[in-house]
Design a protein around this motif. Structure first.
Motif, mmCIF file in Angstrom:
data_model
loop_
_atom_site.group_PDB
_atom_site.id
_atom_site.type_symbol
_atom_site.label_atom_id
_atom_site.label_comp_id
_atom_site.label_asym_id
_atom_site.label_seq_id
_atom_site.Cartn_x
_atom_site.Cartn_y
_atom_site.Cartn_z
ATOM 1 N N SER A 1 -16.656 -16.514 122.651
ATOM 2 C CA SER A 1 -16.462 -16.332 121.213
ATOM 3 C C SER A 1 -14.973 -16.316 120.855
ATOM 4 O O SER A 1 -14.562 -16.873 119.839
ATOM 5 C CB SER A 1 -17.133 -15.030 120.785
ATOM 6 N N GLN B 1 -15.113 -21.598 116.766
ATOM 7 C CA GLN B 1 -16.353 -21.778 115.984
ATOM 8 C C GLN B 1 -16.399 -23.098 115.212
ATOM 9 O O GLN B 1 -16.747 -23.112 114.042
ATOM 10 C CB GLN B 1 -16.577 -20.638 114.978
ATOM 11 N N LEU B 2 -16.014 -24.210 115.843
ATOM 12 C CA LEU B 2 -16.139 -25.503 115.163
ATOM 13 C C LEU B 2 -17.591 -25.937 115.216
ATOM 14 O O LEU B 2 -18.141 -26.163 116.290
ATOM 15 C CB LEU B 2 -15.259 -26.559 115.842
ATOM 16 N N ARG B 3 -18.165 -26.061 114.029
ATOM 17 C CA ARG B 3 -19.600 -26.404 113.928
ATOM 18 C C ARG B 3 -19.921 -27.669 114.699
ATOM 19 O O ARG B 3 -19.282 -28.678 114.514
ATOM 20 C CB ARG B 3 -19.949 -26.656 112.477
ATOM 21 N N PHE C 1 -33.511 -16.332 115.660
ATOM 22 C CA PHE C 1 -34.416 -15.831 116.693
ATOM 23 C C PHE C 1 -35.047 -16.985 117.473
ATOM 24 O O PHE C 1 -35.318 -16.855 118.669
ATOM 25 C CB PHE C 1 -35.485 -14.927 116.075
ATOM 26 N N GLU D 1 -40.250 -12.527 115.718
ATOM 27 C CA GLU D 1 -39.401 -13.002 114.620
ATOM 28 C C GLU D 1 -39.279 -14.527 114.643
ATOM 29 O O GLU D 1 -39.265 -15.168 113.597
ATOM 30 C CB GLU D 1 -38.006 -12.382 114.727
ATOM 31 N N ARG E 1 -20.564 -10.267 106.214
ATOM 32 C CA ARG E 1 -21.939 -10.634 106.556
ATOM 33 C C ARG E 1 -22.601 -9.557 107.397
ATOM 34 O O ARG E 1 -23.767 -9.237 107.236
ATOM 35 C CB ARG E 1 -21.974 -11.968 107.309
ATOM 36 N N PHE F 1 -32.570 -16.083 109.653
ATOM 37 C CA PHE F 1 -33.005 -15.197 110.733
ATOM 38 C C PHE F 1 -34.018 -15.860 111.656
ATOM 39 O O PHE F 1 -33.966 -15.711 112.866
ATOM 40 C CB PHE F 1 -33.567 -13.905 110.155
ATOM 41 N N MET G 1 -16.023 -28.133 110.031
ATOM 42 C CA MET G 1 -15.915 -26.780 109.503
ATOM 43 C C MET G 1 -15.860 -25.737 110.614
ATOM 44 O O MET G 1 -16.481 -25.883 111.654
ATOM 45 C CB MET G 1 -17.129 -26.450 108.618
ATOM 46 N N GLU H 1 -22.323 -21.994 102.928
ATOM 47 C CA GLU H 1 -23.286 -22.799 102.178
ATOM 48 C C GLU H 1 -22.561 -23.668 101.152
ATOM 49 O O GLU H 1 -22.940 -24.801 100.894
ATOM 50 C CB GLU H 1 -24.307 -21.894 101.487
ATOM 51 N N TYR I 1 -27.609 -16.284 112.402
ATOM 52 C CA TYR I 1 -27.886 -14.929 111.918
ATOM 53 C C TYR I 1 -26.980 -14.623 110.728
ATOM 54 O O TYR I 1 -27.423 -14.095 109.714
ATOM 55 C CB TYR I 1 -27.639 -13.933 113.051
ATOM 56 N N ASP I 2 -25.710 -14.983 110.854
ATOM 57 C CA ASP I 2 -24.756 -14.742 109.775
ATOM 58 C C ASP I 2 -25.058 -15.594 108.555
ATOM 59 O O ASP I 2 -24.594 -15.312 107.461
ATOM 60 C CB ASP I 2 -23.325 -15.040 110.246
ATOM 61 N N GLU I 3 -25.801 -16.675 108.737
ATOM 62 C CA GLU I 3 -26.145 -17.522 107.595
ATOM 63 C C GLU I 3 -27.481 -17.115 106.985
ATOM 64 O O GLU I 3 -28.060 -17.872 106.212
ATOM 65 C CB GLU I 3 -26.164 -18.993 108.025
ATOM 66 N N TYR I 4 -27.947 -15.916 107.336
ATOM 67 C CA TYR I 4 -29.223 -15.376 106.859
ATOM 68 C C TYR I 4 -30.394 -16.247 107.269
ATOM 69 O O TYR I 4 -31.456 -16.176 106.671
ATOM 70 C CB TYR I 4 -29.233 -15.215 105.329
ATOM 71 N N VAL J 1 -24.142 -17.509 114.606
ATOM 72 C CA VAL J 1 -23.868 -18.311 113.408
ATOM 73 C C VAL J 1 -25.081 -18.317 112.477
ATOM 74 O O VAL J 1 -24.976 -18.031 111.283
ATOM 75 C CB VAL J 1 -23.488 -19.755 113.803
#
Lengths: 282, 350
Positions: free
Chosen positions: A217, A222-224, A247, A39, B210, A243, B72, B46, A238-241, A236
């Protein structure tokens, strides 16, 4: 080379047992690893490079590196001290301490994380005082380090207690009777004999610290780019599509896992050889 | 000697200059930079990635070049609210439902209970609704809510106790049944029977929207996914080869994800001015346009008119007209031991 001759499997039962083991290992261990790499490189190596060098990945790498740099040395020192204390001295409550060292293995990592929120969160035990004094623990880097320290606590100690027990106190007592001080005994007599065990415990501790997800976690927030470690960053992306990105970052963890395995195998071999030489000379 | 003296002087001078620049934050003599922490939910990742630089540019124009950095944090709406209550010092929150913002007022008085009245549209800068996502060619012929509890249909949605989107989906289903009746029943009896039948068809309850999207697309589980309209559109765009289709039911719920400044934090950080400007900025035509392109239904009528083709018209009923307040909804449906828990236990017993 071979001191013992091992038999080939004979009869249908032996072959069946062997087959089941091979299939299990392949399905549970190898297949996921292959999937991760397939992947990650689905869109070519250039895409992989861009994924692992993105600013968010780099900051996750740095954070995980920082956590390792703080947690592993601490546990090397703490583990040796704890194991030394537990095997060389008798004190009331020793059994309880031995059990407590195992506590992080017994509780779920998520519960460990929540424990720190309950202690240091804004509604927690110490939280309000700390926050009034401008000290942030949870939802900041200190919380991540603390949670990782907690879940990796047993590794070095657990590795060394049986080793030190098996060695006994004779050589140390001999050194003491010849006038060596405690530090001298520790560094010249005890540590050289358990150094492979210390390293081995350290490697296991580092592997777990790098891969810890659950406890971190809970306390991360989860501060970027700030409190997202590598395993969290995989989730993060993965959740944002994203993929391929997810991977690709996972391959970094897979690489570190494989390196750990290799190093562990090398250590075991070294330890076995060290044992043989002392066995022959002794 | 003199040469060396001059060089030394130059070196010291340069060093001093470097230190001075470092102390002043690296920039030219502008006002000190502002930092805002914005805690949001999953579906806006996004969107705000695009909005934040626009806000920074706008703020710099209005405030003599002062830079503002918006940090964020994203996650499930309920969980994010919990983190803020436990000490994550958000200057601004934008969450999936007003109930989660209410929690900040109820559990720790981080903002006044009347927070929603401080901005237009009950503080929700855009709306969304719950739609169906089906597989290529809609093989099971799912057109409207009653079709979901027919035959062997499998439904994918997240756990309404933890996910904002799933909470809206549950309420949309329940609301539709109370408005139209179900299985010969009327009112709340119809609603209860319908969500019971619906959640019996849910093989996995992920904790967030999600997660359930991924269950539906990557793990190819289920015939229909119930999710936010904007999540559905994003899902189709992210999986162009799957031939997924969106089905608009005849009616659904008007989901209003709100935004608010967190008074407790902005007072501590002295960021009220920037935080309030940021929240208001979401109603500007510029951001409304971005939101519309990200498939959130904009409040601005002109922007909505421009994107009319993207937002099919359907009857949207509000939470207030069908259920009353979020507190009522929580007590009746989602509190521990309330209707949803009872239905789940019944299902386990069967």
């Amino acid at each position: 080379m071979a001191h013992r001759t091992r038999e080939r499997p004979r009869g249908p039962v032996a072959w069946a047992v062997l087959g089941v083991s091979v299939v299990t290992v392949a399905a549970l261990l190898l297949l996921p690893l292959v999937v991760v790499f397939v992947e990650a490189f689905r869109e070519g190596p250039a895409r992989w490079v861009s994924a692992v060098s993105s600013p968010d990945t780099v900051s996750a790498l740095k954070l995980t590196g920082l956590v390792l740099a703080l947690v592993v040395p601490f546990h090397l020192v703490f583990g040796v001290a704890a194991a030394w204390l537990l095997t060389r001295y008798d004190f009331p409550g020793k059994g309880i301490v031995l059990t407590l060292v195992d506590l992080p293995f017994a509780v779920s990592p998520v519960v460990s994380g929540l424990l720190f929120v309950l202690l240091f969160g804004a509604r927690g035990f110490f939280g309000p005082w700390l926050i009034d004094h401008g000290i942030r623990i949870v939802y900041a880097v200190p919380g991540i380090v603390l949670a990782t320290l907690f879940v990796t606590l047993p590794f070095v100690t657990r590795e060394l207690v049986p080793l030190l027990d098996a060695q006994g106190r004779e050589e140390e007592e001999a050194a003491a009777s010849l006038g060596a001080g405690a530090m001298h005994i520790l560094f010249r007599v005890t540590l050289p004999r358990i150094k492979w065990g210390v390293l081995y415990g350290g490697v296991l501790c580092a592997a777990r610290a790098a891969g810890e997800f659950g406890a971190v976690s809970v306390v991360s927030g989860q501060l970027r780019g700030e409190t997202v470690t590598l395993p969290l960053h995989v989730e993060v992306r993965y959740d944002e599509y994203a993929f391929v990105d997810a991977f690709a970052v996972a391959t970094l963890l897979a690489f570190s896992g494989l390196a750990t395995l290799g190093f562990k195998a090398w250590l075991e071999e070294r330890a076995r050889r060290a044992m043989r030489t002392t066995g022959e000379s002794g | 000697m003199t040469l060396r003296g001059t060089r030394l002087g130059a070196i010291v001078g340069t060093l001093l200059a470097v230190v001075a620049t470092a102390c002043s934050g690296g920039g030219p003599s502008g006002p000190p930079p502002v930092e805002l922490l914005h805690v949001s939910y999953d579906a806006t990742r996004e969107l705000f990635e695009e909005v934040n630089p626009r806000f920074a540019a706008q703020w710099a124009r209005d405030h003599g070049g002062q830079s503002v950095q918006v940090r964020m944090s994203h996650g499930g709406s309920g969980r994010q609210a919990r983190s803020v209550v436990d000490g994550l010092e958000a200057d601004v929150v934008s969450l999936g439902l007003a109930f989660d913002v209410d929690a900040l007022a109820r559990q720790r008085q981080l903002l006044p209970a009347s927070w929603a009245e401080r901005l237009p549209n009950a503080s929700a800068p855009w709306t969304s609704t719950i739609v169906f996502v089906v597989r290529r060619g809609n093989p099971k012929g799912l057109r409207d809510w009653p079709d979901l509890v027919r035959g062997d249909v499998q439904v994918i949605t997240a756990n309404p106790k933890t996910s904002g989107g799933a909470r809206w989906a549950y309420l949309a289903a329940y609301g539709f049944a109370t408005r139209h009746g179900h299985a010969g029943r009327r009112g709340d009896e119809a609603g209860t029977e319908f969500v019971r039948a619906l959640f019996q068809r849910v093989p996995v309850l992920d904790s967030g929207a999600r997660g359930s999207s991924t269950t539906f697309t990557r793990n190819r589980l289920g015939d229909v996914l119930l999710t936010w309209e904007n999540e559905a559109r994003l899902l189709l765009a992210a999986n162009p080869d799957d031939g997924l289709e969106i089905v608009m039911p005849s009616e659904s719920i008007l989901a209003e994800p709100p935004v608010s400044v967190v008074d407790h934090s902005v007072e501590r950080h002295q960021t009220r001015q920037a935080a309030e400007a940021y929240a208001r900025f979401l109603w500007t035509p510029e951001v409304q346009e971005i939101a519309a392109r990200r498939f959130f239904r904009p409040r601005d009528p002109e922007v909505l008119a421009r994107h009319a083709a993207d937002f099919p018209v359907l009857t949207l009923f509000t939470l207030a007209e069908t259920f009353g307040s979020w507190d009522d909804v929580h007590r009746t449906h989602f509190a521990d031991g309330a209707l949803f828990d009872r239905l789940q236990r019944q299902r386990e017993a069967e």
